[in-house]
Scaffold this motif. Structure first.
Motif, PDB file in Angstrom:
ATOM      1  N   MET A   1       0.721  -1.230   0.097  1.00 29.56           N
ATOM      2  CA  MET A   1      -0.022   0.086  -0.028  1.00 29.56           C
ATOM      3  C   MET A   1       0.889   1.375  -0.031  1.00 29.56           C
ATOM      4  N   ILE A   2       1.738   1.075   0.919  1.00 31.96           N
ATOM      5  CA  ILE A   2       2.779   2.280   0.930  1.00 31.96           C
ATOM      6  C   ILE A   2       3.760   2.570  -0.293  1.00 31.96           C
ATOM      7  N   GLN A   3       3.847   1.394  -1.062  1.00 27.48           N
ATOM      8  CA  GLN A   3       4.583   1.646  -2.103  1.00 27.48           C
ATOM      9  C   GLN A   3       4.079   2.043  -3.397  1.00 27.48           C
ATOM     10  N   ILE A   4       2.475   1.723  -3.497  1.00 23.13           N
ATOM     11  CA  ILE A   4       1.439   2.266  -4.510  1.00 23.13           C
ATOM     12  C   ILE A   4       1.608   3.678  -4.260  1.00 23.13           C
ATOM     13  N   SER A   5       1.434   4.118  -2.964  1.00 20.84           N
ATOM     14  CA  SER A   5       1.106   5.619  -2.839  1.00 20.84           C
ATOM     15  C   SER A   5       2.370   6.346  -3.003  1.00 20.84           C
ATOM     16  N   ALA A   6       3.513   5.823  -2.825  1.00 15.43           N
ATOM     17  CA  ALA A   6       4.779   6.457  -3.044  1.00 15.43           C
ATOM     18  C   ALA A   6       4.933   6.504  -4.622  1.00 15.43           C
ATOM     19  N   ALA A   7       4.498   5.254  -5.325  1.00 14.12           N
ATOM     20  CA  ALA A   7       4.580   5.510  -6.773  1.00 14.12           C
ATOM     21  C   ALA A   7       3.695   6.577  -7.344  1.00 14.12           C
ATOM     22  N   ALA A   8       2.630   6.816  -6.759  1.00 11.04           N
ATOM     23  CA  ALA A   8       1.600   7.732  -7.278  1.00 11.04           C
ATOM     24  C   ALA A   8       2.179   9.032  -7.020  1.00 11.04           C
ATOM     25  N   ALA A   9       2.643   9.341  -5.904  1.00  9.97           N
ATOM     26  CA  ALA A   9       3.289  10.614  -5.709  1.00  9.97           C
ATOM     27  C   ALA A   9       4.319  10.776  -6.500  1.00  9.97           C
ATOM     28  N   ASP A  10       5.326   9.844  -6.734  1.00  9.32           N
ATOM     29  CA  ASP A  10       6.358  10.180  -7.750  1.00  9.32           C
ATOM     30  C   ASP A  10       5.682  10.587  -9.197  1.00  9.32           C
ATOM     31  N   ALA A  11       4.873   9.684  -9.623  1.00  5.67           N
ATOM     32  CA  ALA A  11       4.160  10.091 -10.782  1.00  5.67           C
ATOM     33  C   ALA A  11       3.508  11.544 -10.828  1.00  5.67           C
ATOM     34  N   GLN A  12       3.023  11.787  -9.799  1.00  4.04           N
ATOM     35  CA  GLN A  12       2.571  13.129  -9.869  1.00  4.04           C
ATOM     36  C   GLN A  12       3.592  14.161  -9.912  1.00  4.04           C
ATOM     37  N   ALA A  13       4.663  14.159  -9.002  1.00  6.43           N
ATOM     38  CA  ALA A  13       5.775  15.106  -9.075  1.00  6.43           C
ATOM     39  C   ALA A  13       6.300  14.922 -10.612  1.00  6.43           C
ATOM     40  N   VAL A  14       6.560  13.945 -11.218  1.00  2.00           N
ATOM     41  CA  VAL A  14       7.201  14.064 -12.627  1.00  2.00           C
ATOM     42  C   VAL A  14       6.278  14.695 -13.671  1.00  2.00           C
ATOM     43  N   SER A  15       5.133  14.371 -13.396  1.00  2.00           N
ATOM     44  CA  SER A  15       4.098  15.117 -14.191  1.00  2.00           C
ATOM     45  C   SER A  15       3.925  16.790 -13.845  1.00  2.00           C
ATOM     46  N   LEU A  16       4.034  17.064 -12.867  1.00  2.00           N
ATOM     47  CA  LEU A  16       4.004  18.474 -12.527  1.00  2.00           C
ATOM     48  C   LEU A  16       5.363  19.136 -12.983  1.00  2.00           C
ATOM     49  N   HIS A  17       6.556  18.531 -12.749  1.00  3.06           N
ATOM     50  CA  HIS A  17       7.857  18.948 -13.163  1.00  3.06           C
ATOM     51  C   HIS A  17       7.715  19.200 -14.897  1.00  3.06           C
ATOM     52  N   GLU A  18       6.978  18.224 -15.600  1.00  6.18           N
ATOM     53  CA  GLU A  18       7.179  18.338 -17.110  1.00  6.18           C
ATOM     54  C   GLU A  18       6.168  19.567 -17.424  1.00  6.18           C
ATOM     55  N   ARG A  19       5.039  19.825 -16.552  1.00  5.19           N
ATOM     56  CA  ARG A  19       4.152  20.787 -16.908  1.00  5.19           C
ATOM     57  C   ARG A  19       4.754  22.225 -16.658  1.00  5.19           C
ATOM     58  N   LEU A  20       5.713  22.549 -15.691  1.00  7.58           N
ATOM     59  CA  LEU A  20       6.176  23.683 -15.216  1.00  7.58           C
ATOM     60  C   LEU A  20       7.258  24.202 -16.270  1.00  7.58           C
ATOM     61  N   PHE A  21       7.418  25.607 -16.464  1.00 10.15           N
ATOM     62  CA  PHE A  21       8.187  25.968 -17.333  1.00 10.15           C
ATOM     63  C   PHE A  21       9.472  26.053 -16.285  1.00 10.15           C
ATOM     64  N   THR A  22      10.576  25.230 -16.635  1.00 10.20           N
ATOM     65  CA  THR A  22      11.730  25.272 -15.774  1.00 10.20           C
ATOM     66  C   THR A  22      13.045  25.924 -16.463  1.00 10.20           C
ATOM     67  N   ILE A  23      13.797  26.743 -15.762  1.00  9.94           N
ATOM     68  CA  ILE A  23      15.012  27.218 -16.314  1.00  9.94           C
ATOM     69  C   ILE A  23      16.049  27.333 -15.213  1.00  9.94           C
ATOM     70  N   ASP A  24      17.452  26.886 -15.762  1.00  9.46           N
ATOM     71  CA  ASP A  24      18.479  27.065 -14.983  1.00  9.46           C
ATOM     72  C   ASP A  24      19.235  28.468 -15.373  1.00  9.46           C
ATOM     73  N   THR A  25      19.865  29.178 -14.635  1.00  3.76           N
ATOM     74  CA  THR A  25      20.249  30.259 -15.170  1.00  3.76           C
ATOM     75  C   THR A  25      21.843  30.275 -15.180  1.00  3.76           C
ATOM     76  N   HIS A  26      22.326  29.377 -14.855  1.00  4.22           N
ATOM     77  CA  HIS A  26      23.897  29.212 -15.188  1.00  4.22           C
ATOM     78  C   HIS A  26      24.691  27.810 -15.437  1.00  4.22           C
ATOM     79  N   ILE A  27      24.939  27.640 -16.301  1.00  9.49           N
ATOM     80  CA  ILE A  27      25.577  26.602 -17.095  1.00  9.49           C
ATOM     81  C   ILE A  27      26.682  26.572 -18.089  1.00  9.49           C
TER      82      ILE A  27
END
Ligand SMILES: [Zn+2]
Length: 394
Positions: A1-27
């Motif tokens: 049960m814990i593993q499933i919810s961790a996987a769901a939280a991870d999927a949510q984080a990845v999809s949010l990360h993809e949706r946001l406009f992301t920039i790193d200002t020094h490379i």
């Protein structure tokens, strides 16, 4: 049960990360990788094999929409010949970077404005902004700001580790030369404001940042720095100046340079590197000079390896900066390909989602993550364009 919810939280984080406009200002990819003969930005590389931390496949994997590619020119002699050679090296690096972007036009493009970054994300392409690190490569001619701006530069870092003709650096073993910005530095700030180029005081001394905040018409950034309250390193900045940066509308972009992430009293790495730079302060650019400097740099780095740091140390810098400055004034500037990262959790550009994941776990919401990842930086770009004379060269 814990593993499933961790996987769901991870999927949510990845999809949010993809949706946001992301920039790193020094490379530092232009100097570190693009100037290497045969190195291909379009191919996947591996840090373990060639020490590179960024290419287009890894940018895609790390869900990073935009990067500010710094054209760094190491500081050598501040003589007319030294300055001319540094300027020419910067021009070669711009030329090479444009060639590379052109060769990968299906996957990325040069971005000149906040809107370009958002448009390119919508088109599924990576946005590449250009900056310079160390105004040494401008020579003693403020008119070169417009020239670099025409080549696509939209961010200008005043110094590297040693004082130059523009400003004092935070790590020069000789101490202050100008007491902040030089007269030429003030001209360059006015010219960058006029052209719509964001001013960047990472590496500059506290007094130079203070002067910059006083005379710039637009907000300024620290493209890769941190809060001194977490790690007392000269590259980091104290609370009072950080509040002044925020009051001006600016942004502190959190650096992942190990030696500036944790308190390491008496750690000789930064001083050792500064001493190497001083040793070459009268040399002029040549393949032999660069090779000799590289050898000396490697000796110092071997004698003073990075202190052990963790991903949690990096997150602590973000949260401390938000506590001091507020959520509208913090961003990300990991300094990959320039000494940043390369530790567990932040090895290269594929690891950006770890930041989103960790902050979500710590209770951050989407609106705040959107500001950290891009909103704050886009605001500074827009304010800088607005404060310009309205006709930034394109
Ligand atoms: Zn730097």
């Amino acid at each position: 049960m814990i593993q499933i919810s961790a996987a769901a939280a991870d999927a949510q984080a990845v999809s949010l990360h993809e949706r946001l406009f992301t920039i790193d200002t020094h490379i530092d990819t232009p100097t570190a990788s693009l100037m290497r003969a045969g190195w291909d930005l379009g191919g996947r590389h591996d840090y373990a094999a060639d020490h590179s931390q960024c290419d287009l496949p890894r940018m895609r994997e790390g869900g990073i929409d935009a990067l500010v590619f710094a054209v760094y020119v190491g500081q050598l002699a501040r003589t007319p010949e030294g300055l001319r050679l540094a300027h020419e090296r910067a021009l070669r690096c711009f030329e090479r970077t444009h060639e590379v972007l052109q060769a990968n036009a299906g996957a990325c493009a040069l971005a000149l404005s906040a809107e370009d970054g958002l448009r390119l994300k919508a088109e599924g392409k990576r946005a590449i902004y250009l900056s310079i690190e160390n105004a040494y490569s401008l020579g003693r001619d403020a008119g070169n700001v417009a020239k670099f701006c025409q080549l696509g530069v939209r961010m200008l870092g005043l110094t590297h580790m040693l004082n130059n003709d523009v400003a004092d650096a935070s790590t020069d073993p000789r101490g202050a030369e100008w007491g902040g910005l030089s007269p030429l530095g003030r001209e360059i700030v006015a010219e960058a404001n006029r052209c719509g180029v964001v001013l960047d005081a990472s590496h500059a001394s506290d007094d130079a940042l203070r002067d910059l905040l006083e005379c710039s018409r637009a907000p300024v950034v620290l493209s890769h720095s941190g809060p001194r309250a977490v790690a007392d390193h000269p590259r980091n900045v104290g609370d009072e100046l950080l509040r002044a940066l925020a009051a001006k509308g600016g942004v502190l972009q959190i650096n992942a340079l190990p030696v500036s992430l944790v308190n390491a009293p008496g750690h000789g790495r930064t001083a050792g590197i500064a001493e190497v730079l001083l040793r070459f302060k009268d040399a002029v650019l040549s393949p032999e000079t660069l090779a000799a400097e590289d050898v000396a740099y490697d000796v110092v780095c071997a004698a003073h390896p990075n202190p052990p740091v963790t991903f949690a140390d990096f997150i602590r810098h973000i949260e401390q900066a938000v506590n001091v400055m507020g959520i509208d004034h913090v961003g990300i500037g990991c300094d990959f390909d320039g000494g940043g990262g390369a530790f567990e959790g932040l090895r290269d550009v594929t690891d950006y989602p770890n930041i989103t994941r960790a902050l979500l776990q710590r209770g951050w919401n989407e609106a705040d993550l959107a500001k950290l990842w891009g909103g704050n930086t886009l605001r500074v770009m827009r304010a800088t364009a607005k404060a310009s004379d309205g006709s930034p060269p394109s």
